[in-house]
Design a protein around this motif. Sequence first.
Motif, PDB file in Angstrom:
ATOM      1  N   ALA A 135      36.692  27.438  55.865  1.00 20.28           N
ATOM      2  CA  ALA A 135      35.394  27.189  56.496  1.00 20.28           C
ATOM      3  C   ALA A 135      35.586  26.615  57.904  1.00 20.28           C
ATOM      4  O   ALA A 135      34.873  26.960  58.841  1.00 20.28           O
ATOM      5  CB  ALA A 135      34.591  26.220  55.633  1.00 20.28           C
ATOM      6  N   GLU A 136      36.595  25.741  58.032  1.00 22.53           N
ATOM      7  CA  GLU A 136      36.816  25.106  59.349  1.00 22.53           C
ATOM      8  C   GLU A 136      37.515  26.032  60.329  1.00 22.53           C
ATOM      9  O   GLU A 136      37.290  25.971  61.528  1.00 22.53           O
ATOM     10  CB  GLU A 136      37.674  23.835  59.177  1.00 22.53           C
ATOM     11  N   ASN A 137      38.434  26.866  59.811  1.00 17.85           N
ATOM     12  CA  ASN A 137      39.205  27.752  60.694  1.00 17.85           C
ATOM     13  C   ASN A 137      39.030  29.203  60.259  1.00 17.85           C
ATOM     14  O   ASN A 137      39.939  29.773  59.651  1.00 17.85           O
ATOM     15  CB  ASN A 137      40.703  27.416  60.644  1.00 17.85           C
ATOM     16  N   PRO A 138      37.890  29.785  60.524  1.00 20.55           N
ATOM     17  CA  PRO A 138      37.680  31.165  60.031  1.00 20.55           C
ATOM     18  C   PRO A 138      38.738  32.120  60.564  1.00 20.55           C
ATOM     19  O   PRO A 138      39.091  33.083  59.918  1.00 20.55           O
ATOM     20  CB  PRO A 138      36.290  31.523  60.551  1.00 20.55           C
ATOM     21  N   SER A 139      39.258  31.846  61.749  1.00 19.17           N
ATOM     22  CA  SER A 139      40.218  32.791  62.338  1.00 19.17           C
ATOM     23  C   SER A 139      41.525  32.830  61.572  1.00 19.17           C
ATOM     24  O   SER A 139      42.276  33.775  61.669  1.00 19.17           O
ATOM     25  CB  SER A 139      40.510  32.379  63.774  1.00 19.17           C
ATOM     26  N   SER A 140      41.778  31.798  60.784  1.00 19.92           N
ATOM     27  CA  SER A 140      43.108  31.728  60.157  1.00 19.92           C
ATOM     28  C   SER A 140      43.269  32.732  59.045  1.00 19.92           C
ATOM     29  O   SER A 140      44.324  32.860  58.462  1.00 19.92           O
ATOM     30  CB  SER A 140      43.367  30.333  59.617  1.00 19.92           C
ATOM     31  N   ALA A 141      42.192  33.443  58.695  1.00 17.14           N
ATOM     32  CA  ALA A 141      42.328  34.390  57.602  1.00 17.14           C
ATOM     33  C   ALA A 141      43.052  35.649  58.014  1.00 17.14           C
ATOM     34  O   ALA A 141      43.330  36.501  57.216  1.00 17.14           O
ATOM     35  CB  ALA A 141      40.953  34.745  57.064  1.00 17.14           C
ATOM     36  N   THR A 142      43.350  35.783  59.310  1.00 20.13           N
ATOM     37  CA  THR A 142      44.067  36.993  59.735  1.00 20.13           C
ATOM     38  C   THR A 142      45.437  36.987  59.106  1.00 20.13           C
ATOM     39  O   THR A 142      46.080  35.948  59.017  1.00 20.13           O
ATOM     40  CB  THR A 142      44.238  37.027  61.252  1.00 20.13           C
ATOM     41  N   PRO A 143      45.917  38.150  58.670  1.00 22.19           N
ATOM     42  CA  PRO A 143      47.196  38.190  57.959  1.00 22.19           C
ATOM     43  C   PRO A 143      48.327  37.710  58.850  1.00 22.19           C
ATOM     44  O   PRO A 143      48.352  37.987  60.037  1.00 22.19           O
ATOM     45  CB  PRO A 143      47.389  39.669  57.631  1.00 22.19           C
ATOM     46  N   SER A 144      49.209  36.953  58.260  1.00 20.99           N
ATOM     47  CA  SER A 144      50.399  36.517  59.008  1.00 20.99           C
ATOM     48  C   SER A 144      51.600  36.872  58.173  1.00 20.99           C
ATOM     49  O   SER A 144      51.461  37.428  57.106  1.00 20.99           O
ATOM     50  CB  SER A 144      50.344  35.017  59.228  1.00 20.99           C
ATOM     51  N   SER A 145      52.744  36.517  58.628  1.00 22.09           N
ATOM     52  CA  SER A 145      53.944  36.862  57.863  1.00 22.09           C
ATOM     53  C   SER A 145      53.947  36.059  56.580  1.00 22.09           C
ATOM     54  O   SER A 145      53.196  35.132  56.410  1.00 22.09           O
ATOM     55  CB  SER A 145      55.167  36.502  58.665  1.00 22.09           C
TER      56      SER A 145
END
Length: 1285
Positions: A135-145
Amino acid sequence: MSGTNATSGAAPCRFAHYFVICGIDTETGLEPDELAGENFEQSPLKRTFKSKVLAHYPENVEWNPFDQDAVNMLCMPKGLSFRTQADSREPQFHSFLITREDGSRTYGFVHTFYEEVTSPQICSAMQTLYQMHQAENPSSATPSSSSSSSMDSLASSLDEADPPSSSSCRSAACGGYDASRDTLYVSKALCLITPMPFMHGCRRFLSQMHRAVTAASPPPLPLESYVHNILYEVPLPPPGRSLKFHGVYEPIVCQRPGPGELPLADFPLGQTFTLLGIENLVQLFNCTLLEMQILLYSQDYQRLMTVAEGITTLLFPFQWQHVYVPILPASLLHFLDAPVPYLMGLQSKEGTDRSKLELPQEANLCFVDIDNHCIELPEDFPQFPNKPEFIQELSEVLLRYGISPVGGAPPTSVPTTTTTPGSVSTRHPGLKSQQALRELEDDGRNGNLGGEQLAVLELLQGNTTLERLQALAKRTGVRVEALRGVGGEGEGQGGRTAVEEEELRNAKLNVQLREVFASRFTTMFADYEAFVIQSAPDLESWLTNREQMHNFDKASFLSDQPEPYLPFLSHFIETQMFATFIDNKIMSQWEEKEPLLRVFDGRIDKARLYNVRAPSLRSSNYQRCTVLKESAQAIEQRMMKIDHTAIHPHLLDMKIGQGKYEQGFFPKLQSDVLSVGPTNNKWSNRTATAQRRKDRHRQQTEHLTLDNDLKEKYMQEARSLGKNLRQPKLSDLSPAVIAQTNWKFVEGLLKECRMKTKRMLVEKMGREAVELGHGEANITGLEENTLIASLCDLLERIWSHGLQVKQGKSALWSHLLHYQAREEKLEQQQAESPVSNGPERRKSESSIGMPSLRASVIQDMRHIQSMGEIKTDVGRARAWIRLSLEKKLLSQHLKQLLSRQALTKKLYKRYAFLRCEEEKEQFLFHLLSLNTVDYFCFTSVFTTIMIPYRAVIIPIKKLSNAMTTSNPWVCVSGELGDSGVRQITKNILEMTFDCQNLGKLTTVQLGHDNSGLLAKWLVDCVMVRNEITGHTYKFPCGRWLGKGVDDGSLERVLIGELALPNADEDFGRGCRTPDMQHSPGQTRRVSITSMGGRGYKPTSAQIQEAIGEAVNSICKHFHKPEKERGSLTILLCGEVGLVGALELFFHNGFKSARLFQKTVFVWDFVEKAVAYMESADQMGDMQETAEPMGLTCVSLCHYVSAINSSPRNIGKDGKFQLLVCLGARDRLLIQWLPLLVECPVIQRMYEESALLRDRTTVNALIAVLQTLHDFPITLEASLVKGIDL
C-alpha cells in the motif's frame, strides 16, 4: 547448571563446550531488529528480524561462561531471514570467534538452514506486513530478480543463480508473499562452540546433523546421542596426535600439531591466497605486521573469517594485540571509528558500491575488498624485506598444489565468457561453477581432473563440500550413494574419501605456506635474544616498573641488520606485537614459556646447530625454507595412523516419545540428558585426576608467585594501549556502554600521546646530549623518521575519533581546510570593512636586518598546498605536521585550530577526543614538550621541492664602508646542494631567491667584483633564512673584502650556524637545547691576527687541547651512521674546527709585526718556505735528502702553487684554510709539517719559544693528525671550487 560440576574436571579437554540452536521465537513473534539499521522501504521478506538463542547445552561451563547476546549476534549477524518456496534455500556455513578480556579465544561454527514456518501467527504477520508495504510502495510490485533476504548475502552467488519456479513467480519471485499460496521458510542456525578452531571437523559434524533432519528416514540414534557424544565424550586430540570421532553417518578425523610444530590453524590458507592473490596478500600481511587499521569487506561471512584467521595465523611467532572482530555485527558499526589499530570484517550488502561506504578514518586504513580481489593500501609504508624472492617461494608452493598465485577467480566473479584471471565481472554469477559441479557428478574422475577443472574444483572447495554437492544431487536426481563415489569409485588413496583427501591436501598446503612465512622471521630475528635487556631481579619488580624499562636494545639490533631490512624493521620493532613478544621472552625467566615463543625459540636453536654464522655477517641474501617436506609428512602420518578413537554415540537414558522425528524440522532436544556429562567415563576420570594434580601444584606455588589477580591487573596496565580492548562488548549496547568504550579510547589516545612524545624526546635528547659531549647517542635518522611517522598516524587517529562528517581520507587535513575556509572568509570581511584592526603587535626584528616571519596555520597550509609533489590529503596532512614540528609550532598550531570551538562542535560528536577539554589540554601540553628539541623532519624528507630563501648581508657600520661601489654576490650551500652564484643589487644588500631544497645550510661564499672607487667592504655577517621552515642561519665574517686591505681577499667562504630565534618572537614555543653544532659558550673568533691584537693569547696547553678536540670531533663524525653525520665542513672550518685550531698553533710565537703597516700572515710563511724549497731544489741541496722527503717537497710546492694560481680571490687566510683541508683530505698534512719545521725560514719568522719550533710538540701534533688517516674525508664543493688537483 546441575551438571557443570559433574564434568568440571574433564571440561578443559573437551572438544566442544556448547551446542547452540538459534532461530525464531514463536512466542515473541516478529520483532524488527533496530540495531541492524531497519529499512522500511524494503519488502518485508528482505527485512531483518531479531533472532533468539532457542536452546544451548549445557547450561553453563565455568571457565567459559555462555554469553547469550554475543553468540546470538554472531550466529546470525544479520538476524532472521525469510524465504518462500521460490527462493534458493541452500544451507550456509560460517565461523566466528569471541575474544575474552585476557586475549584468549573461543570459536563458533555455524550451520544455517531454512525450516518451514508452521506458526499461523507468524505467517499472517508476514502477510500483513507485506500488504502494508504494498500500500505504501505501489511501485515495488514490479518484478525484480529472485528475492534474497538480507541474511542471504551470506550465500554465494551459486544460490542466486536458481531461477524461480514459474508457478509462484507471480508473488514470491517479486519479493512478495501470499499466505494462501506461498510456503514461508525462516533461517535456523546450529552452532558448536569450541576452545580450538577445528573448522573442518565441526563443519562436517553440523552438516551431518542437518542431513539427519532432512533425510527421508530417521537417523540411526536420536539426535541427543550425537550432541551428548560431541559435548562430553569426544576429547580434544592431545598435541601431536590425531583423533577419530563419529558423526551421524560418517567418522570425522581431526589432528593437532605437536609441541615443536606451528600451532593449530584449520582455516584453508589456499582459499585466502586464491581470494586475494599473492601480491595483495603479502601487502596485507605487511600492513598487519605494522599494526595499521585493517578492514575486510565481503558478502560472505566465512570468507571474512577465513581471511582474518589466515592473516593472523601467518604472524607466528607474533600475535595481533589489538581489536580483532572478523565479523562485525551491523549493530556495532559505530566501532569503525575506534581510533586504535584494528582488524575487522564487515559484511557488504548485495549490490552496494565500495564508494558509498562511509569510513570514519582512512589515513591509515588497509581496505580489503575480498569479493573483488582488490586491496586499497595506506600511503607510504615500508615494504617487507626480500619481497620478490618471498613471493617467488610462496608461488612455487601454491603451484605445487595447483593454485594460481595470481588469485582472484573464485566462483562469485567468474563470468560465462572467458576472461583473464583477476578480471571481475558479475554477469551470470555462478553458472560456470554449477556447470563444473555437474561435470564432476557426471564423470566421477574427481581425483584426476585436468588443470582448469581442477582449479574450478579448488575454488568451489572453499564454500561447497559434500553438503553442497548433496543438495545439488537431490535437485538433479543423482542418488546419494552414487555421489559418495565421486572420488575414483568411492575412495581416494589409502582408503580415504574424496573429502578426506581434500582436507589432507588443505592441511598440507596450510602448513607449507605457514612454514615459508615462519622461516622469514626465524631468519630476521635469529639473534634477537642477544638484544633483550633483562634488568629486573624478579617478576614483581619487572611488572611494577614495566613502563619505565627498556626491554630491547633497538639501536644495536638495527645496526646489526642488513641495510635493505632497516625501513621495515625500524617500524616493526615499535609495534605492540613486538613489545609483547619481548615481554613474553623476559617473563619466561620466571614462568612457563608462552607456547608460540617456545616453538620459535626451539626453531632458532635448531637453526643455530645447522648453521653457525657470526651475527656480524648478516647478509640480505634470501634464505629459503628448508622444512617444507617434513612439515607436510608429519600431517600425513597423523592422518594415516589414527592415534585415538572417541567413544561411539550411544542410546541415552531418555524419556520415550519426546523429540519425535519429523522430516525437515529440527526437533526440540531433551535438555535433562544434555546438561550432564557421563560420570563413569575413564577419559574424564583421567583428566580429572590430572586436574587435581595440577590444582595441588598450583596451591603449593601460589604463595611463591604473585597473587594472580594482582598480576593480571599489573599485566593489563603494563602492556600499553590496545590490549584493554580486544573486542567490543557484544552483549550490552546501551548508550552508556558506548560512551564507556569511547572513554577508554580517549584515555588510551592520551596515554599513547604521552608515551610517543616521551620516546621522541628521550631519543632526540640522547643524541643532542652526545653532540654536546655527554653519553652515547642511539637514534638513527631511520628511527627518528619511524617515530615521526607514528606521531602522524596518532594525530590522524585522534582527529578521526568521533567525526560527524567525513570528507576526504585525512580527518586532520579536512579540519584544516574547514578552518582555512572560515579564516579566509573572515579576512575578506575585514578587508572589506574600513574599520582598522586595532594596534598590531610590533613585529620584532628576529635578528639584525631580518624581518620576522609570522606564525600562521594558514600560511603553513598554503606552503603545503603549493607543493606539487604531494598528491593526496593524507600526504598533505603529514607534510603539515612535519613542517609544524620543524618550526616548533605543532602544539601552538593545533591549539589555534581547536580554539574555533563552533567549528569543532560542528565537525565532532560529543564523545570525540577533541571535545574532551581536559584531555585535549594535556595532549597539547605533551606536544609542546617536543619544542625542546630540533627536528629537520620537513627539510630532510621533501628534498626536491622549491624553497624561497632570503639572504641579508649585514656590514659593520663603521665609517662609510657600509656603502660599496662594487657588485656583491653570494652562493649558498647546504647538505643537498648549492644555489649557484646570485648577484645582489648594489647597496640593497638583501635578496630573496627560489631554489631546490638545500637541506641544512653549511656555507655561504660571499664576494664582490672589486669595481669602482669604494671597493672595500667590511662585513659583519650574512643571514640566510628558509622562508618555509623559518630556520635562520648566521654566517659570521667580521673581515674586510677588498684588495690591499686585511688579507686582500675578494671572496670568503663563511661557515654557518643555526641562529636562535629571539625570545620575543619565540613566545609560546617553549625552550630549546643549546645549538648542537657549536659549543655554546665560546665567543666568535673574528680573525686570529685581530685576536692577537686584542691581547688574547691562548696558552700552548689550550692550543693543544683545541687541536685534540677538533680531531676528536672528526673521528666521532665518522663513527656515526652515514645518514646521521651532519656537516664535515663545520668540523673542519667552523668555529672550533681543525683549521682554526691549526691556525692557533701556527700563530703561536709568530712574528707578525707590522712592517710599514703591513700585516704578515701564516700563508706568507708557507709561501716563503715553499720558495726556499724550490730554490734549494734547483741548487741541488735537496738531492741528498731521502727520496720520500723529495716527493713530499714536490707535493707541497705543487699544492701551494695550485692554490695561488686558482682564479678565486680568497685571500691569505682563505688559502691557508684550503691548504689544511686539502692536506687532510689527501693525508699529506703529517708529511708537510716536518718540511716546514726543517725549513730555515722558520728562524726568521718565529720566536724561539714558538710551538712550531718545539720538536716534541710537533711530533705530538703529527701523532694526533695521524688518526685522521683512517677516514675518507670529502670536501664540500664550495671549499675546493676552482682547484684542480
